[in-house]
Design a protein around this motif. Sequence first.
Motif: not given
Length: 285
Positions: A197-202, A224-226, A247-261
Amino acid sequence: MTVTISRHPFPTENAAAGLSVLENSMESLIDGLEVDSTRLGDAFQLSLTLAKSHCLLDAEASRLPTWQAWVNAMQVGSATFATTTAPGGEIRCRIAEEERVLQATGPQRYSNPGAWMTAFYLAVICREKDRLTTLCQVPVPLLRESGAPCDEFVYSWVETLQAYWLGGPDLGTKLVAALDGTAPQSSHISAPETTAKLLYPPMEIFHRLVREDHAGFNRALAESIRWHKEYWSTEENALQATGLVALAPLAMTCLAYDASFSIEVTSEYLPIALLERDWPGEYPT
Protein backbone atom coordinates in the motif's frame (compact mmCIF):
# COMPACT_ATOMS: atom_id res chain seq x y z
CA MET A 1 -11.53 13.73 -16.03
CA THR A 2 -10.21 14.79 -12.62
CA VAL A 3 -10.44 12.33 -9.73
CA THR A 4 -10.77 13.82 -6.24
CA ILE A 5 -9.85 11.71 -3.22
CA SER A 6 -10.60 13.16 0.21
CA ARG A 7 -8.29 12.77 3.17
CA HIS A 8 -9.28 10.46 6.01
CA PRO A 9 -10.84 12.18 9.06
CA PHE A 10 -8.31 13.68 11.47
CA PRO A 11 -9.14 15.72 14.60
CA THR A 12 -8.23 19.41 14.45
CA GLU A 13 -9.40 20.66 17.87
CA ASN A 14 -5.91 20.89 19.38
CA ALA A 15 -3.95 21.19 16.15
CA ALA A 16 -2.63 24.73 16.73
CA ALA A 17 -1.41 23.90 20.23
CA GLY A 18 0.15 20.69 18.97
CA LEU A 19 2.00 22.57 16.23
CA SER A 20 3.38 24.98 18.81
CA VAL A 21 4.75 22.09 20.90
CA LEU A 22 6.31 20.47 17.84
CA GLU A 23 7.88 23.75 16.71
CA ASN A 24 9.45 24.37 20.12
CA SER A 25 10.85 20.84 20.20
CA MET A 26 12.13 21.20 16.65
CA GLU A 27 13.85 24.49 17.40
CA SER A 28 15.57 22.98 20.43
CA LEU A 29 16.73 19.94 18.47
CA ILE A 30 18.10 22.00 15.60
CA ASP A 31 19.93 24.38 17.92
CA GLY A 32 21.62 21.39 19.56
CA LEU A 33 22.90 19.80 16.36
CA GLU A 34 26.20 21.69 16.45
CA VAL A 35 26.90 20.14 19.86
CA ASP A 36 25.73 16.64 18.95
CA SER A 37 25.28 16.03 15.23
CA THR A 38 24.14 12.46 15.85
CA ARG A 39 20.78 13.96 16.86
CA LEU A 40 20.11 14.48 13.15
CA GLY A 41 18.14 11.24 13.07
CA ASP A 42 15.72 12.54 15.69
CA ALA A 43 15.63 15.97 14.06
CA PHE A 44 14.81 14.46 10.67
CA GLN A 45 11.87 12.46 12.00
CA LEU A 46 10.48 15.40 13.95
CA SER A 47 10.94 17.91 11.13
CA LEU A 48 9.00 15.69 8.73
CA THR A 49 6.23 15.21 11.29
CA LEU A 50 6.04 18.97 11.75
CA ALA A 51 5.91 19.62 7.99
CA LYS A 52 3.07 17.16 7.50
CA SER A 53 1.26 18.43 10.60
CA HIS A 54 1.17 21.94 9.13
CA CYS A 55 -0.88 20.48 6.28
CA LEU A 56 -3.66 19.46 8.66
CA LEU A 57 -4.86 23.07 8.90
CA ASP A 58 -3.26 24.20 5.64
CA ALA A 59 -4.15 21.39 3.25
CA GLU A 60 -3.00 23.34 0.18
CA ALA A 61 0.33 24.34 1.80
CA SER A 62 -0.49 27.92 0.84
CA ARG A 63 0.90 29.58 3.98
CA LEU A 64 4.52 30.61 4.47
CA PRO A 65 5.02 28.76 7.81
CA THR A 66 4.01 25.53 6.08
CA TRP A 67 6.59 26.05 3.35
CA GLN A 68 9.23 26.91 5.95
CA ALA A 69 8.50 23.64 7.75
CA TRP A 70 8.91 21.67 4.51
CA VAL A 71 12.15 23.46 3.70
CA ASN A 72 13.49 22.76 7.19
CA ALA A 73 12.69 19.05 6.81
CA MET A 74 14.41 18.99 3.42
CA GLN A 75 17.47 20.73 4.85
CA VAL A 76 17.72 18.35 7.80
CA GLY A 77 17.42 15.39 5.43
CA SER A 78 20.24 16.68 3.28
CA ALA A 79 22.37 17.39 6.35
CA THR A 80 21.80 13.85 7.57
CA PHE A 81 23.63 12.45 4.58
CA ALA A 82 26.16 15.26 4.32
CA THR A 83 27.42 14.35 7.80
CA THR A 84 27.34 10.59 7.30
CA THR A 85 29.23 10.67 3.98
CA ALA A 86 31.88 13.24 4.92
CA PRO A 87 35.31 11.74 5.63
CA GLY A 88 35.68 13.79 8.82
CA GLY A 89 35.81 17.26 10.29
CA GLU A 90 33.21 19.99 10.10
CA ILE A 91 30.41 20.37 7.56
CA ARG A 92 28.48 23.59 7.03
CA CYS A 93 24.77 23.06 6.41
CA ARG A 94 21.96 25.59 6.12
CA ILE A 95 19.07 24.61 8.40
CA ALA A 96 16.17 26.79 9.52
CA GLU A 97 17.55 29.95 7.86
CA GLU A 98 20.95 29.68 9.55
CA GLU A 99 24.27 28.13 8.60
CA ARG A 100 25.11 25.38 11.09
CA VAL A 101 28.55 23.89 11.69
CA LEU A 102 27.99 20.16 12.07
CA GLN A 103 30.37 17.29 12.65
CA ALA A 104 31.00 14.32 10.37
CA THR A 105 29.48 11.25 11.98
CA GLY A 106 30.09 8.37 9.60
CA PRO A 107 27.30 5.84 8.93
CA GLN A 108 24.59 5.83 11.58
CA ARG A 109 21.53 3.71 12.24
CA TYR A 110 19.40 6.58 10.94
CA SER A 111 21.35 6.95 7.65
CA ASN A 112 19.42 4.04 6.16
CA PRO A 113 17.65 3.57 2.80
CA GLY A 114 14.29 4.68 4.21
CA ALA A 115 15.76 7.96 5.41
CA TRP A 116 17.56 8.41 2.09
CA MET A 117 14.31 7.98 0.16
CA THR A 118 12.59 10.52 2.43
CA ALA A 119 15.44 13.01 1.89
CA PHE A 120 15.20 12.42 -1.87
CA TYR A 121 11.42 12.94 -1.92
CA LEU A 122 11.71 16.16 0.09
CA ALA A 123 14.39 17.54 -2.24
CA VAL A 124 12.17 16.72 -5.23
CA ILE A 125 9.16 18.46 -3.66
CA CYS A 126 11.27 21.53 -2.80
CA ARG A 127 12.85 21.47 -6.30
CA GLU A 128 16.39 21.40 -4.92
CA LYS A 129 18.37 20.12 -7.91
CA ASP A 130 21.84 20.46 -6.39
CA ARG A 131 20.77 18.65 -3.23
CA LEU A 132 19.24 15.89 -5.35
CA THR A 133 22.51 15.44 -7.22
CA THR A 134 24.45 15.27 -3.95
CA LEU A 135 22.01 12.78 -2.45
CA CYS A 136 22.19 10.60 -5.56
CA GLN A 137 25.95 10.39 -5.14
CA VAL A 138 25.57 8.72 -1.74
CA PRO A 139 26.96 5.19 -2.20
CA VAL A 140 24.37 2.46 -1.66
CA PRO A 141 26.94 0.39 0.32
CA LEU A 142 27.07 3.25 2.84
CA LEU A 143 23.31 2.89 3.35
CA ARG A 144 23.87 -0.79 4.06
CA GLU A 145 26.43 0.17 6.72
CA SER A 146 23.64 1.75 8.76
CA GLY A 147 22.79 -1.73 9.99
CA ALA A 148 19.07 -0.97 9.87
CA PRO A 149 16.91 -3.91 8.71
CA CYS A 150 15.74 -3.37 5.16
CA ASP A 151 14.20 -5.44 2.38
CA GLU A 152 16.46 -5.89 -0.63
CA PHE A 153 14.02 -4.32 -3.09
CA VAL A 154 14.41 -1.00 -1.25
CA TYR A 155 18.08 -0.86 -2.26
CA SER A 156 17.02 -1.50 -5.87
CA TRP A 157 14.57 1.39 -5.62
CA VAL A 158 17.30 3.69 -4.28
CA GLU A 159 19.53 2.65 -7.18
CA THR A 160 16.65 3.32 -9.59
CA LEU A 161 16.13 6.87 -8.33
CA GLN A 162 19.85 7.57 -8.40
CA ALA A 163 20.15 6.27 -11.97
CA TYR A 164 17.16 8.36 -13.03
CA TRP A 165 18.42 11.61 -11.59
CA LEU A 166 22.05 11.19 -12.61
CA GLY A 167 21.25 9.71 -16.00
CA GLY A 168 23.06 6.49 -15.13
CA PRO A 169 22.87 3.20 -17.03
CA ASP A 170 20.49 0.32 -16.43
CA LEU A 171 17.57 2.40 -15.19
CA GLY A 172 15.12 -0.14 -16.58
CA THR A 173 16.94 -3.10 -15.06
CA LYS A 174 17.07 -1.46 -11.64
CA LEU A 175 13.38 -0.52 -11.77
CA VAL A 176 12.37 -4.05 -12.76
CA ALA A 177 14.41 -5.41 -9.83
CA ALA A 178 12.64 -3.04 -7.45
CA LEU A 179 9.18 -3.89 -8.80
CA ASP A 180 9.85 -7.63 -8.82
CA GLY A 181 11.04 -7.45 -5.22
CA THR A 182 7.65 -6.17 -4.09
CA ALA A 183 5.70 -9.07 -5.65
CA PRO A 184 3.23 -10.57 -3.15
CA GLN A 185 4.69 -14.04 -3.65
CA SER A 186 8.15 -12.88 -2.60
CA SER A 187 9.33 -14.55 0.59
CA HIS A 188 11.67 -11.65 1.40
CA ILE A 189 9.09 -8.98 2.22
CA SER A 190 9.13 -8.15 5.91
CA ALA A 191 5.95 -5.99 5.93
CA PRO A 192 3.58 -7.12 3.14
CA GLU A 193 0.80 -4.59 3.81
CA THR A 194 3.16 -1.62 4.03
CA THR A 195 4.91 -2.78 0.88
CA ALA A 196 1.67 -3.25 -1.06
CA LYS A 197 0.00 0.00 0.00
CA LEU A 198 2.88 2.42 0.56
CA LEU A 199 6.13 1.21 -1.03
CA TYR A 200 5.07 -0.38 -4.30
CA PRO A 201 2.61 2.30 -5.54
CA PRO A 202 5.22 5.08 -6.01
CA MET A 203 7.31 2.65 -8.06
CA GLU A 204 4.37 2.03 -10.37
CA ILE A 205 3.71 5.77 -10.67
CA PHE A 206 7.39 6.25 -11.56
CA HIS A 207 7.22 3.38 -14.05
CA ARG A 208 4.42 5.19 -15.90
CA LEU A 209 6.33 8.47 -15.67
CA VAL A 210 9.51 7.19 -17.32
CA ARG A 211 7.43 5.46 -20.01
CA GLU A 212 5.67 8.78 -20.65
CA ASP A 213 2.37 6.97 -20.22
CA HIS A 214 0.19 9.93 -19.19
CA ALA A 215 -3.07 8.00 -18.79
CA GLY A 216 -1.36 5.14 -16.97
CA PHE A 217 0.39 7.65 -14.71
CA ASN A 218 -2.89 9.17 -13.55
CA ARG A 219 -4.46 5.75 -13.01
CA ALA A 220 -1.46 4.66 -10.93
CA LEU A 221 -1.51 7.95 -8.98
CA ALA A 222 -5.21 7.61 -8.14
CA GLU A 223 -4.72 4.01 -7.03
CA SER A 224 -1.72 5.01 -4.94
CA ILE A 225 -3.70 7.69 -3.10
CA ARG A 226 -6.57 5.28 -2.49
CA TRP A 227 -4.15 2.75 -0.98
CA HIS A 228 -2.54 5.50 1.09
CA LYS A 229 -5.93 6.50 2.45
CA GLU A 230 -6.87 2.90 3.21
CA TYR A 231 -3.61 2.30 5.06
CA TRP A 232 -3.88 5.44 7.20
CA SER A 233 -7.62 5.09 7.88
CA THR A 234 -7.29 2.10 10.20
CA GLU A 235 -7.86 2.56 13.92
CA GLU A 236 -4.18 1.85 14.55
CA ASN A 237 -2.88 4.45 12.07
CA ALA A 238 -5.57 7.13 11.72
CA LEU A 239 -4.19 9.54 14.33
CA GLN A 240 -0.60 9.53 13.07
CA ALA A 241 0.45 12.76 11.36
CA THR A 242 2.62 10.68 9.02
CA GLY A 243 -0.46 9.88 6.96
CA LEU A 244 -1.56 13.48 6.35
CA VAL A 245 0.55 13.80 3.19
CA ALA A 246 1.41 11.05 0.71
CA LEU A 247 5.10 11.92 0.52
CA ALA A 248 6.38 9.50 -2.13
CA PRO A 249 3.38 9.87 -4.49
CA LEU A 250 3.64 13.63 -4.08
CA ALA A 251 7.32 13.56 -5.08
CA MET A 252 6.60 11.39 -8.12
CA THR A 253 3.79 13.76 -9.09
CA CYS A 254 6.11 16.76 -8.76
CA LEU A 255 8.48 15.07 -11.24
CA ALA A 256 5.56 14.51 -13.60
CA TYR A 257 4.24 18.06 -13.19
CA ASP A 258 7.68 19.45 -14.03
CA ALA A 259 7.71 17.18 -17.10
CA SER A 260 4.44 18.81 -18.28
CA PHE A 261 2.17 15.88 -17.41
CA SER A 262 -1.47 16.78 -16.89
CA ILE A 263 -2.22 15.84 -13.27
CA GLU A 264 -5.77 14.51 -13.06
CA VAL A 265 -5.86 13.59 -9.36
CA THR A 266 -6.54 16.09 -6.57
CA SER A 267 -6.37 15.35 -2.86
CA GLU A 268 -5.37 16.88 0.46
CA TYR A 269 -2.74 14.13 0.46
CA LEU A 270 -1.11 16.07 -2.43
CA PRO A 271 -0.86 19.72 -1.26
CA ILE A 272 -1.40 21.75 -4.40
CA ALA A 273 1.04 24.57 -3.61
CA LEU A 274 3.85 22.04 -3.14
CA LEU A 275 2.89 20.18 -6.29
CA GLU A 276 2.66 23.27 -8.47
CA ARG A 277 5.92 24.73 -7.08
CA ASP A 278 4.33 27.92 -5.75
CA TRP A 279 7.04 28.46 -3.13
CA PRO A 280 10.56 27.59 -4.45
CA GLY A 281 12.65 30.74 -4.74
CA GLU A 282 10.69 32.57 -2.06
CA TYR A 283 13.84 32.85 0.08
CA PRO A 284 17.35 31.32 0.16
CA THR A 285 17.34 27.64 1.10
